[in-house]
Structures are given as C-alpha cells and as structure tokens.
Design a protein around this motif. Structure first.
Motif, PDB file in Angstrom:
ATOM      1  N   ARG A 252      65.874  15.599  42.460  1.00 49.77           N
ATOM      2  CA  ARG A 252      64.476  15.615  42.889  1.00 49.77           C
ATOM      3  C   ARG A 252      63.857  14.218  42.833  1.00 49.77           C
ATOM      4  O   ARG A 252      62.956  13.895  43.601  1.00 49.77           O
ATOM      5  CB  ARG A 252      63.668  16.579  42.025  1.00 49.77           C
ATOM      6  N   TRP A 255      65.533  12.248  45.832  1.00 53.57           N
ATOM      7  CA  TRP A 255      65.078  12.732  47.128  1.00 53.57           C
ATOM      8  C   TRP A 255      63.632  12.370  47.429  1.00 53.57           C
ATOM      9  O   TRP A 255      63.161  12.565  48.549  1.00 53.57           O
ATOM     10  CB  TRP A 255      65.274  14.246  47.217  1.00 53.57           C
ATOM     11  N   GLN A 256      62.906  11.839  46.433  1.00 55.84           N
ATOM     12  CA  GLN A 256      61.526  11.417  46.659  1.00 55.84           C
ATOM     13  C   GLN A 256      61.451  10.123  47.450  1.00 55.84           C
ATOM     14  O   GLN A 256      60.392   9.768  47.973  1.00 55.84           O
ATOM     15  CB  GLN A 256      60.797  11.236  45.322  1.00 55.84           C
ATOM     16  N   LYS A 260      62.296  11.087  52.807  1.00 52.02           N
ATOM     17  CA  LYS A 260      62.306  12.430  52.220  1.00 52.02           C
ATOM     18  C   LYS A 260      62.900  13.497  53.146  1.00 52.02           C
ATOM     19  O   LYS A 260      62.393  14.606  53.254  1.00 52.02           O
ATOM     20  CB  LYS A 260      60.892  12.839  51.794  1.00 52.02           C
ATOM     21  N   LEU A 263      63.844  16.864  51.256  1.00 52.78           N
ATOM     22  CA  LEU A 263      62.683  17.653  50.826  1.00 52.78           C
ATOM     23  C   LEU A 263      61.996  18.297  52.032  1.00 52.78           C
ATOM     24  O   LEU A 263      61.538  19.447  51.949  1.00 52.78           O
ATOM     25  CB  LEU A 263      61.708  16.772  50.055  1.00 52.78           C
ATOM     26  N   PRO A 271      63.820  27.162  49.683  1.00 51.06           N
ATOM     27  CA  PRO A 271      64.568  26.578  48.563  1.00 51.06           C
ATOM     28  C   PRO A 271      66.065  26.843  48.604  1.00 51.06           C
ATOM     29  O   PRO A 271      66.852  26.105  48.021  1.00 51.06           O
ATOM     30  CB  PRO A 271      63.927  27.225  47.329  1.00 51.06           C
ATOM     31  N   ARG A 274      68.619  24.008  49.534  1.00 45.95           N
ATOM     32  CA  ARG A 274      68.860  22.858  48.665  1.00 45.95           C
ATOM     33  C   ARG A 274      70.343  22.463  48.682  1.00 45.95           C
ATOM     34  O   ARG A 274      71.216  23.302  48.419  1.00 45.95           O
ATOM     35  CB  ARG A 274      68.454  23.212  47.228  1.00 45.95           C
TER      36      ARG A 274
END
Length: 282
Positions: A252, A255-256, A260, A263, A271, A274
C-alpha cells in the motif's frame, strides 16, 4: 465491481501479479542494458531523445506505459499504444557507417525491444524469488503478445513461450554488439545526471541497482560490454536479498507512488483485484 473493464490482462493474469512486484525496477534497468546491445535499435534512442538530461522523465514514461497497459482500462491501453505507434512513425535513425536512414518502427527493432523487456522482467522476477512455475512463465510471455500488438507488432511473429524466446535470442545474437551508443548507455546508467544534493543517494542506492541489473545480464552481454560480472550464484543471492528487502515495504505504501495505477485498478474492479503472488498457482 461487476461489469467493470478489467483491461487487456485482468486480475487473473500472470502479468497482473508480476508487474506489481518492486523488483520490476531492477528488471527495467536490465532491459535497458540489454536493449542497448542492438546497434540499430539503440541508435533510434540516442539520435531521437535527450535521455541524458531527461533520464527520470524517460524512465517514468516507460513505467507509465507498462502501468497503463497492465492495470488501465482497455481504452486507456489502446490509446497508450496508439500514441507510441504515432511517435515511432515520425522517428528515424541514421547508420553512421553506411549512411542508411531507417525508421525506428522497423518490426525487427520493435521485436528486439519487446523481447529484451519481457525477458528481463521474467528473468529478474524469478531469480529474485518471485515464484512462478514454468507453465506460468510461458503464460506470461504469451500474454505479452498483447503488449507487442500495442506497439505495432503482429502477435503471431512474437515469441509465445520460453522455448520460442530462447530461440529468438539465439537467432538475433549475431546482430548484437556493444558499439559507442551502448557504452554511452552503460556510462549513463552508472552515473545518471542528478541534483547535487541527490548525488550521495545516487552513489549509495542507484549504483547498486545499476550494478545488480548489469550483473543479471546473460554472459554474452557481459562479454560484449567488456565488463565482468560476479559469479552467477552470487548474483542470484544478491537478487534474492534485494527482492526480500523491497517486498518488506508494504504494498500500500509502494502503490501510493504516482500515478497509482494499481490503486486505481482496485477502485475500478474492487478489492478482489489486488495483485498478490499467492494468487498464482491456484
């Protein structure tokens, strides 16, 4: 999310899982080293781009293309491919020995760039500890006939498994050489331009990435470049350590980083989309 567009590959693909792994950055640098060994292909880069001054921009544009084609919508991927094809149609290079002018979108050159990239992604991932069966590795190569189509290749002319990829590299080997442009790329990758305040980080972090990417090349590439590499077993240990350390950074957090792609794909598909290595082999 029911009915949402999964894109070209989708969450059930090997590509979806593999391209989320942080060792892809090392693999990307390996691909640059390998691609530079085709004199006609590397001339197209050196003669048409200011990669020396816009190193990070070029790297991020390449990463953006891979991210868009992997995790974006079908429309976004097709648009990215059309843009690349349009740019390539406008570019040409000159052979300094013969004076020949040729387009950078020659199928043979596009195929070399594609195969060097896909081989590097697969090689570095597996060698660093990303678990893929041989069948999944073959599936990954076959999936990327899609990305080859996006840049203008006929998918039927592109290797579809490990055996075909190995046969391709064997066939193209006589065309490879480390000319002046390849050594220019080599020097650039070891010492890319950096703000004075970032030079220490370049020396500590980037050079390690570049050295490891170079070390993971096949033996014939080391011979052409004329620089030795550590013993293969030592390189594998270093890649496994790098993979272990990089994968400890929470996904997480990784992936920011802009833009992105992952995300946004999870927001579009839910979800369950993922990426995760454990989803392979089910």
């Amino acid at each position: 999310m029911t009915g949402a567009d999964p894109g070209l590959f989708g969450p059930d693909s090997v590509t979806w899982q593999l391209h989320s792994d942080p060792v892809m950055w090392i693999a990307g640098v390996r691909a640059l080293y390998l691609q530079a060994l085709h004199p006609r292909a590397v001339r197209g880069v050196v003669q048409n781009s200011d990669f020396r001054r816009d190193a990070w921009g070029r790297l991020m544009r390449t990463a953006g293309f891979v991210g868009t084609t992997t995790y974006g919508t079908t429309e976004a991927a097709e648009h990215a491919g059309a843009r690349v094809r349009k740019i390539h149609r406008l570019l040409s290079a000159t052979d300094p020995d013969t004076g020949e002018r040729y387009g950078v979108d020659e199928p043979a050159l596009l195929l070399w760039v594609h195969c060097a990239e896909i081989d590097s992604y697969l090689h570095v991932a597996r060698r660093s500890g990303f678990r893929l069966t041989d069948a999944e590795a073959d599936r990954y190569i076959a999936e990327h006939r899609q990305s080859a189509r996006l840049v203008g290749l006929d998918p039927d002319d592109v290797p579809g498994d490990r055996a075909e990829m190995a046969a391709y590299f064997e066939k193209v080997r006589p065309d490879l050489a480390a000319g002046p442009e390849a050594h220019e790329v080599d020097d650039f990758l070891l010492r890319p331009p950096a703000h004075p305040l970032l030079v220490p980080a370049r020396e500590v972090l980037w050079r390690r990435v570049a050295h490891l990417a170079y070390a993971s090349l096949p033996p014939y590439a080391h011979e052409l470049y004329g620089r030795p590499a550590p013993a293969p077993a030592a390189v594998t240990r270093q890649l496994r350590l790098a993979g272990l350390l990089l994968r400890r950074v929470p996904a997480r957090v990784r992936w920011q980083l802009p833009p992105k792609h992952i995300l946004r794909a999870m927001a579009r598909l839910g979800p369950g989309a993922r990426p995760a290595p454990y989803k392979l082999g089910r």
